[in-house]
Design an enzyme around this catalytic site. Structure first.
Site, PDB file in Angstrom:
ATOM      1  N   SER A   1     -26.001 -25.804  54.439  1.00  0.00           N
ATOM      2  CA  SER A   1     -25.129 -26.379  55.321  1.00  0.00           C
ATOM      3  C   SER A   1     -23.508 -26.210  54.963  1.00  0.00           C
ATOM      4  CB  SER A   1     -25.303 -27.831  55.664  1.00  0.00           C
ATOM      5  OG  SER A   1     -26.477 -27.888  56.261  1.00  0.00           O
TER       6      SER A   1
ATOM      7  N   GLU B   1       0.826  -1.218   0.090  1.00  0.00           N
ATOM      8  CA  GLU B   1      -0.025  -0.123   0.006  1.00  0.00           C
ATOM      9  C   GLU B   1       0.765   1.450  -0.167  1.00  0.00           C
ATOM     10  OE1 GLU B   1      -3.245   0.043  -0.234  1.00  0.00           O
ATOM     11  OE2 GLU B   1      -3.593  -1.968  -0.423  1.00  0.00           O
TER      12      GLU B   1
END
Length: 661
Positions: free
Chosen positions: A343, A87
């Site tokens: 519990s 590019e």
């Protein structure tokens, strides 16, 4: 003449300098008056990673766009080299605009009467990605100005960051990070040369170069990038392989592990890439276990799992439920939901009682009907076991002994310890700490509960779980002393019902009406917890921690690296500073024995002195250092003979005494 010439040159140089300075001043004024709009670069999704930097989840930007931030320093060098070669070969040398490229583009346009090459630099492309405009000469001029601005403001690294983050990759994908995840199913940090070339090629025409729809066009564009002048030089074999590499035939789903935790972290922590303490492999395994378990749950039933490192208290896996599942409140993180632990808090209660000398594992306690003020607690099975040891009461999760210990210890002291452990109990409106705390009469979250059980497995060191790395190494606060915590750990280290990993300490919990089923546990390296229930709080008939949550916990520990705890006798001996002892055994009578009336000598082996002998839960002799005791049955019938040792170990045998002929 020399003087005149030098004067002219001086005036020319001064004029040139003035023009340059004026141009710079004008650019600065324009830059201040018309700053670039960086909002698209700042409006990005987030990436959540595990402790090793492996991707857990990607979260989209507002509007559902997969725009994930990435800088040049985060991608492989060959990706940047391919991009620059394809590019903008003079990218590192120009100030944002390349006069040579622009001149060539203008000449080609004038000669051909149409645009042959755009002359855009990467900086100009970044400007266009930030502020999309129609493709015309006016836009090109604005992009050139913006390109110089970007170079001035952000530098080359910033320009590359803008391109790598915003480049269109087809559909709602933007940037090379999103492209790598969607097209290759891997982080951009690990893309090959051929994959990097495709990421460079697609943004040129993102819809007509989508590899899942236009494979041959995408292949041609990729190979053009690979063979471009300036592309990374590859050995011939690698070059041929790269050119022959296939195209992705479908877009992959974005990574979505730990969706609840990922969104929590994204809300609470700033940054583009968010690191957690999780382990991606373990998280994936736990989510698989959860999916399989949820398939067998009743309608609207859901499940949550937490796994943590026992020593550092760092969470390694967090499953908050079935993400976005209709009918299961899938958007809620059920590891942070306040629920009753049933519990499951009893291990802390017993550890505190042992630490304060209120009991020891071998202490005989009464599991018999009793009023505590106007409250008459019952066991889950409605019956009573008579006299039992503290160790047996904890293993059987008997309620009356636990409430008695809470009364002796004090609920305020217990609630304070929970706060120090990072699990502040949420009481019903208007209520304070009271005896029902022993049976789950306050709310905690699963994450907090795993932190509590981790303290028991880690010598009494308390501290909340952590999901973010960093900070000082975990040291923890000693909530109970190590011998007391080790004693409880030894009591809870037992096999899973139906088989499973050995050397794991575990405890279950069931809230009133079956609204919450829990199981928590730890081995030598990990602590884990499982919650099963309905997010809306409605009960699941018959649900218990043992039936629903414990089998899932067994699968969790089976999936973890093996780290079994020592067997009970060894743990107790280590706490006492002595050599390991043999496991307690009952030599006579054997289970199922039929014996005649008259005196019987009960004999034990192994275990640790002193010993206590019981029949049907009632002590009849304390043998002290002796391993045998005489017993005279009161008459014919069935009896249960039990021997206890100093560590709370218990062995029993059911026998029948027959009458005389």
């Amino acid at each position: 003449m020399a003087r005149a010439g030098s004067g002219i040159f001086g005036r020319w140089a001064a004029g040139l300098l003035g023009a340059v300075l004026g141009g710079i001043a004008l650019l600065l004024l324009l830059d201040r008056a018309f700053p670039p709009d960086l909002s698209r670069l700042e409006t990005v999704g987030r990436v959540v990673v595990d402790r090793e930097g492996r991707t857990l989840s990607a979260l989209p930007a507002p509007g559902g766009v997969w725009r994930l931030p990435v800088g040049a320093e985060e991608v492989p060098p060959h990706l940047v080299e391919l991009l620059v070669a394809a590019e903008d070969r003079r990218f590192w040398r120009h100030p944002g605009v390349d006069p040579i490229a622009l001149g060539r583009a203008a000449f080609q346009w004038a000669r051909a009467g149409r645009v042959v090459s755009g002359g855009s630099t990467l900086s100009m492309q970044a400007a266009r990605l930030l502020e999309p405009r129609p493709r015309n000469l006016r836009s090109k001029a604005i992009e050139a100005f913006r390109a110089v601005q970007l170079e001035w403001r952000l530098g080359k690294p910033g320009v590359l960051r803008a391109w790598l983050t915003l480049a269109p990759m087809g559909g709602n994908l933007e940037g090379v990070r999103a492209g790598a995840l969607a097209w290759f199913g891997r982080p951009v940090e690990r893309v090959s040369v051929a994959e990097a070339a495709l990421l460079v090629a697609v943004p040129r025409r993102p819809e007509t170069l989508r590899p899942d729809r236009h494979a041959e066009a995408a292949r041609a564009a990729r190979n053009a990038v690979l063979t471009r002048r300036g592309a990374p030089a590859l050995p011939e074999a690698e070059r041929v392989a790269a050119l022959a590499e296939g195209m992705p035939d479908a877009r992959r789903r974005m990574p979505g592990l730990a969706p609840h935790l990922s969104r929590q972290v994204a809300r609470e922590v700033s940054g583009d890439v968010l690191r957690t303490t999780l382990d991606s492999g373990l998280q994936r395994a736990m989510e698989g276990i959860a999916r399989e378990a949820m398939a067998g749950l009743p309608e609207r039933g859901s499940l949550a799992i937490v796994v943590a490192d026992l020593r550092t208290r760092e969470a390694r896996a967090v499953v908050g439920g079935e993400w976005l599942a209709e009918g299961r409140a899938g958007a809620l993180d059920l590891t942070r939901a306040v629920r009753s632990p049933g519990s499951a808090l009893k291990p802390l209660l017993y550890a505190m009682a042992f630490d304060r000398g209120l009991a020891r594992p071998g202490s005989v306690m009464e599991d018999l009907p009793r009023l505590f003020g106007d409250w008459a607690p019952e066991n889950f099975a409605r019956g009573f076991s008579g006299r039992v040891t503290a160790a047996s009461a904890l293993r059987q999760s008997l309620n009356l002994p636990a409430v008695a210990l809470m009364e002796a210890l004090g609920p305020i002291r217990f609630a304070s310890a929970m706060k120090r452990l990072g699990a502040p109990p949420r009481m019903p409106p208007g209520a304070g700490a009271a005896l029902p705390l022993a049976l789950g009469g306050a709310g905690v979250t699963l994450r907090e509960l795993v932190g509590v059980i981790a303290a028991i497995g880690d010598g009494g060191r308390g501290g909340a779980l952590r999901v973010l790395p960093g900070g000082a190494p975990f040291e923890g606060e000693a909530v109970v002393r190590a011998p007391a915590a080790d004693a409880v750990a030894a009591i809870l280290t037992q096999g899973f019902p139906g088989g499973g990993p050995e050397g794991v300490a575990w405890k279950t919990g069931t809230s009133w009406g079956g609204r919450d089923a829990l199981a928590v546990g730890f081995d030598a390296r990990h602590a884990a917890g499982v919650w099963v229930g309905r997010p809306d709080g409605t009960p699941i008939p018959g649900a218990t921690g043992r039936s629903l949550a414990l089998p899932v916990l067994a699968r969790v520990f089976a999936a973890l690296p093996m780290a079994p705890r020592a067997v009970e006798g060894t743990v107790a001996a280590r706490a006492a500073g002595s050599a390991p002892v043999d496991g307690l055994r009952l030599l006579f009578p054997p289970s199922g024995a039929v014996i005649d009336e008259g005196a019987v000598t009960i004999r034990a082996a192994g275990g640790r002195r002193p010993f206590t002998f019981l029949v049907d839960g009632v002590p009849f002799a304390s043998g002290g250092a002796r391993r045998e005791a005489g017993w005279v049955p009161p008459g014919p019938g069935f009896y249960r003979v039990t021997v206890l040792d100093a560590d709370g170990g218990a062995v029993s045998a059911a026998v029948r005494v027959r009458g005389g002929e």
